[in-house]
Scaffold this motif. Structure first.
Motif, PDB file in Angstrom:
ATOM      1  N   ALA A 279     -21.027 -43.146  33.768  1.00  0.00           N
ATOM      2  CA  ALA A 279     -20.787 -43.194  35.212  1.00  0.00           C
ATOM      3  C   ALA A 279     -20.457 -44.611  35.666  1.00  0.00           C
ATOM      4  N   HIS A 280     -21.078 -45.605  35.048  1.00  0.00           N
ATOM      5  CA  HIS A 280     -20.805 -47.008  35.380  1.00  0.00           C
ATOM      6  C   HIS A 280     -19.321 -47.306  35.241  1.00  0.00           C
ATOM      7  N   ALA A 281     -18.734 -46.909  34.116  1.00  0.00           N
ATOM      8  CA  ALA A 281     -17.305 -47.159  33.893  1.00  0.00           C
ATOM      9  C   ALA A 281     -16.441 -46.334  34.834  1.00  0.00           C
ATOM     10  N   GLU A 282     -16.833 -45.079  35.060  1.00  0.00           N
ATOM     11  CA  GLU A 282     -16.022 -44.198  35.906  1.00  0.00           C
ATOM     12  C   GLU A 282     -15.988 -44.676  37.352  1.00  0.00           C
ATOM     13  N   PHE A 283     -17.129 -45.071  37.906  1.00  0.00           N
ATOM     14  CA  PHE A 283     -17.180 -45.486  39.310  1.00  0.00           C
ATOM     15  C   PHE A 283     -16.531 -46.843  39.526  1.00  0.00           C
ATOM     16  N   ILE A 302     -24.083 -51.526  38.451  1.00  0.00           N
ATOM     17  CA  ILE A 302     -22.789 -51.815  39.062  1.00  0.00           C
ATOM     18  C   ILE A 302     -22.853 -53.112  39.865  1.00  0.00           C
ATOM     19  N   ALA A 303     -23.972 -53.344  40.561  1.00  0.00           N
ATOM     20  CA  ALA A 303     -24.130 -54.576  41.335  1.00  0.00           C
ATOM     21  C   ALA A 303     -24.060 -55.796  40.424  1.00  0.00           C
ATOM     22  N   VAL A 306     -20.427 -56.350  39.406  1.00  0.00           N
ATOM     23  CA  VAL A 306     -19.633 -56.900  40.513  1.00  0.00           C
ATOM     24  C   VAL A 306     -19.965 -58.371  40.721  1.00  0.00           C
ATOM     25  N   THR A 307     -21.240 -58.732  40.605  1.00  0.00           N
ATOM     26  CA  THR A 307     -21.644 -60.133  40.756  1.00  0.00           C
ATOM     27  C   THR A 307     -21.013 -60.997  39.669  1.00  0.00           C
ATOM     28  N   GLU A 308     -21.021 -60.501  38.440  1.00  0.00           N
ATOM     29  CA  GLU A 308     -20.415 -61.240  37.337  1.00  0.00           C
ATOM     30  C   GLU A 308     -18.915 -61.408  37.544  1.00  0.00           C
ATOM     31  N   LEU A 309     -18.260 -60.361  38.027  1.00  0.00           N
ATOM     32  CA  LEU A 309     -16.817 -60.448  38.281  1.00  0.00           C
ATOM     33  C   LEU A 309     -16.517 -61.443  39.406  1.00  0.00           C
TER      34      LEU A 309
END
Length: 322
Positions: A279-283, A302-303, A306-309
């Motif tokens: 689900a992590h990859a899909e979302f 996911i958070a 996103v923080t790493e990105l």
């Protein structure tokens, strides 16, 4: 049409040998009386066809008789050339064989049907692998050996890599058939039968031992049932995630919608997921059009991503990244 049915009778007898009137009638979905009339018509046209009486009787062609494929209509000729899969045939070591067979069929067609076949070949091309698949991603070095074992009913000993521990295992396979699905080859093998990805075979030894193929085993029917079972198992007893979706965004696996859209147009839905990892990859593919509310583990993962990105893209490019 009667002419098409006459050709079908010829081809059935040519490929299967002796057949009774009842068998021909069942195959062609006509009455036995119609078969009798058609057989008489073939005899009157000079076809060397004769029948034997008795329990083991039936119709057959004179030994050595062959008919040219002039009974094909335009649609059948087009379908024949559209059905050719040169890429798959080449992987099985049959590329030149397929080309030779198509050349012979083409030569046997009358001019007007030959033009139809050339037209379909020039306008449609079948490319089985997915668009984002690299050419060597699904290489299967043992594919030819597996195909040979399928054809000759030979037992295989393989070292196979699977996704769960222990990952590399030894298996004894009785290969019943090969299936090409979305660019990947799968072998259906006993005991079981079970399904294995050919590109995950790490080592292979072909034995002199032969196996007996199960009577009545139907590969297309088995594969259809396997696919149905796969989709049923995929989300059975799996977890669920509650997410918010931006206006206009939908998810096929949504099991229910939780109320009406919010004033900002976003909707909250419950979605069946296979795992947190999946689900992590899909979302993430949906970017800012989705917000995961639950489970907490998935939202936190996911958070973090996103923080790493944001940290990676927030500063200046690394040296050399012009």
């Amino acid at each position: 049409m009667k002419s098409s049915r006459l050709v079908s009778i010829l081809l059935l007898l040519q490929t299967r040998g002796r057949m009774t009137a009842a068998q021909l009638a069942e195959e062609l979905e006509v009455s036995v009386r119609t078969v009798y009339r058609d057989v008489e018509a073939l005899g009157a046209a000079g076809v060397p066809l004769y029948g034997d009486a008795g329990h083991a009787g039936g119709y057959r062609l004179l030994a050595g008789y062959r008919t040219r494929l002039t009974g094909l209509n335009a649609d059948e000729a087009e379908a024949l050339f559209l059905a050719g899969a040169p890429g798959a045939a080449a992987q099985l070591g049959l590329g030149s064989v397929l080309a030779a067979a198509q050349l012979k069929v083409r030569a046997a067609l009358p001019p007007e049907l030959r033009a139809h076949a050339d037209r379909i070949s020039g306008r449609f091309h079948l490319d089985a692998p997915g668009w984002y698949t690299e050419a060597d991603a699904h290489r299967a070095p043992y594919l030819t050996a597996v195909a040979d074992a399928v054809w000759n009913n030979r037992v295989l000993n393989v070292v196979y890599r699977r996704w769960q521990e222990p990952t590399d295992v030894e298996r004894r396979l009785e290969p019943y058939g090969l299936v090409l699905k979305a660019g990947r080859w799968y072998v259906v093998a006993g005991p079981g039968p079970r399904t294995f990805r050919v590109d995950q075979i790490l080592e292979l030894t072909s034995l002199e031992e032969e196996f007996t193929r199960p009577a009545g085993f139907d590969l297309p029917a088995h594969w259809a049932e396997y696919q149905r079972g796969f989709h049923e198992r995929l989300y059975r007893d799996k977890a669920e995630a509650v997410v918010r979706l931006a206006p206009g965004v939908t998810l096929a696996r949504a099991t229910r919608h939780d109320g009406s859209p919010a004033p900002d147009g976003w909707t909250t839905v419950t979605v069946a997921i296979e795992s947190v990892e999946h689900a992590h990859a899909e979302f993430l593919r949906l970017g800012s059009d989705v917000e995961v509310l639950r489970p907490a583990e998935l939202r936190a993962r996911i958070a973090r991503t996103v923080t790493e990105l944001a940290a990676r893209y927030g500063g200046s490019p690394a040296a050399g990244d012009d």
